[in-house]
Design a protein around this motif. Structure first.
Motif, PDB file in Angstrom:
ATOM      1  N   GLU A  82       1.095   4.144  -2.863  1.00 56.29           N
ATOM      2  CA  GLU A  82       0.874   5.548  -2.513  1.00 56.29           C
ATOM      3  C   GLU A  82       2.066   6.408  -2.925  1.00 56.29           C
ATOM      4  OE1 GLU A  82       0.143   5.414   1.640  1.00 56.29           O
ATOM      5  OE2 GLU A  82      -1.881   4.550   1.431  1.00 56.29           O
ATOM      6  N   TYR A  83       3.263   5.882  -2.731  1.00 50.29           N
ATOM      7  CA  TYR A  83       4.468   6.638  -3.101  1.00 50.29           C
ATOM      8  C   TYR A  83       4.493   6.888  -4.609  1.00 50.29           C
ATOM      9  CZ  TYR A  83       9.335   8.116  -3.213  1.00 50.29           C
ATOM     10  OH  TYR A  83      10.483   8.844  -3.398  1.00 50.29           O
ATOM     11  N   GLU A  93      -5.481  -2.191  -1.209  1.00 46.82           N
ATOM     12  CA  GLU A  93      -4.393  -1.328  -0.748  1.00 46.82           C
ATOM     13  C   GLU A  93      -3.368  -1.075  -1.851  1.00 46.82           C
ATOM     14  OE1 GLU A  93      -2.967  -2.173   3.392  1.00 46.82           O
ATOM     15  OE2 GLU A  93      -4.239  -3.951   3.139  1.00 46.82           O
ATOM     16  N   ASN A 106      -6.658   7.839  -8.585  1.00 45.37           N
ATOM     17  CA  ASN A 106      -6.029   8.977  -9.257  1.00 45.37           C
ATOM     18  C   ASN A 106      -5.966   8.788 -10.771  1.00 45.37           C
ATOM     19  OD1 ASN A 106      -4.964  10.833  -6.992  1.00 45.37           O
ATOM     20  ND2 ASN A 106      -4.371   8.789  -6.307  1.00 45.37           N
ATOM     21  N   GLU A 150       1.965   9.541  -5.695  1.00 40.61           N
ATOM     22  CA  GLU A 150       2.387  10.912  -5.406  1.00 40.61           C
ATOM     23  C   GLU A 150       3.306  11.475  -6.484  1.00 40.61           C
ATOM     24  OE1 GLU A 150       4.115  10.620  -1.559  1.00 40.61           O
ATOM     25  OE2 GLU A 150       2.182  10.379  -0.524  1.00 40.61           O
ATOM     26  N   GLY A 210       0.820  -1.206   0.000  1.00 44.11           N
ATOM     27  CA  GLY A 210       0.000   0.000   0.000  1.00 44.11           C
ATOM     28  C   GLY A 210       0.854   1.256   0.000  1.00 44.11           C
ATOM     29  N   GLU A 211       1.914   1.234   0.799  1.00 45.98           N
ATOM     30  CA  GLU A 211       2.802   2.399   0.862  1.00 45.98           C
ATOM     31  C   GLU A 211       3.557   2.587  -0.450  1.00 45.98           C
ATOM     32  OE1 GLU A 211       2.618   0.003   3.076  1.00 45.98           O
ATOM     33  OE2 GLU A 211       1.839   1.007   4.881  1.00 45.98           O
ATOM     34  N   PRO A 257      -4.641   3.394  -4.464  1.00 47.45           N
ATOM     35  CA  PRO A 257      -3.876   4.642  -4.628  1.00 47.45           C
ATOM     36  C   PRO A 257      -3.650   5.004  -6.096  1.00 47.45           C
ATOM     37  CG  PRO A 257      -2.909   3.299  -2.898  1.00 47.45           C
ATOM     38  CD  PRO A 257      -3.948   2.444  -3.579  1.00 47.45           C
TER      39      PRO A 257
END
Length: 233
Positions: A142-143, A179, A187, A146, A138-139, A183
């Motif tokens: 998300e990274y 997850e 988007n 971004e 998930g991280e 992200p």
């Protein structure tokens, strides 16, 4: 625009009967229904899930009211971008921000970001390929989101890890598929899954820019579809 192209790299897995698929999908069937010698023409019938072989996801894949593939313009499915070498990775290893951070300055907004795990070397009906593959945490997802890419591709069956159960294999992670996907999909970043030959794009480099294509069929109202992906170098 492409006058300087020297190489075209096919990034797509084949479609034929009984190819590797997500283990809880029905097997792919490609059946010849008509033969030119008998019927005057040859024709086949194909039965498969929409997320089969190399394919793209749309937001509708995880978001009930999300966009379907036909709601994106065709230019969504092509663009300049970068392949990143993430090897070596262990079986079922989550791809975390620290795997991406060394390349952050090379990724431009609107890029197509292709993640080379090397897992296409395991292609086949093996537990290593269809269940114990690296995936985005998930991280990690998300990274990447971004950084505002237009698409994120990977040479494994999914950006998400295997969380289901079949007789030979239970879940390999407790990181849910949502997850890893949301992200990106929230988007309008298109996941491109089950790629191959990203090593031929990189040609031994840690990263390399190229022009990528991954257009799906013009299906209406779907959350995913097989695609013919390739790169121009």
């Amino acid at each position: 625009m492409f006058d300087d192209v020297e190489t075209v790299v096919d990034l797509s897995n084949p479609i034929e009967s009984d190819i590797p698929t997500y283990p809880n999908f029905p097997n792919v069937r490609v059946e010849t229904t008509d033969y030119a010698a008998r019927d005057g023409f040859t024709m086949e019938r194909v039965e498969m899930q929409s997320h089969t072989a190399t394919h793209v996801d749309a937001p509708r894949h995880f978001i009930p009211e999300g966009k379907t593939l036909d709601e994106f313009p065709i230019e969504t499915f092509m663009g300049e971008g970068i392949a990143l070498d993430l090897t070596p990775l262990e079986p079922a290893e989550p791809i975390e921000p620290e795997h991406i951070e060394p390349y952050t300055d090379e990724i431009e907004p609107g890029d197509v970001v292709m993640l080379h795990t090397g897992w296409d070397d395991h292609y086949g009906w093996t537990g290593e390929y269809v269940m114990r593959y690296p995936f985005l945490s998930g991280e990690g997802a998300e990274y990447l989101a971004e950084l505002e890419p237009k698409a994120v591709g990977i040479d494994t069956p999914s950006v998400a890890g295997w969380v289901d159960e079949v007789p030979a294999q239970g879940p390999v992670t407790d990181i849910g598929p949502d997850e890893s996907h949301l992200p990106l999909l929230e988007n309008d970043i298109i996941p491109v899954e089950e790629l191959r030959n990203l090593d031929r794009v990189l040609q031994g480099a840690d990263s390399r820019r190229a022009y990528f294509f991954y257009p799906p069929l013009r299906m209406q109202g779907v959350g995913g579809c097989s695609a013919r992906a390739f790169a121009l170098l």
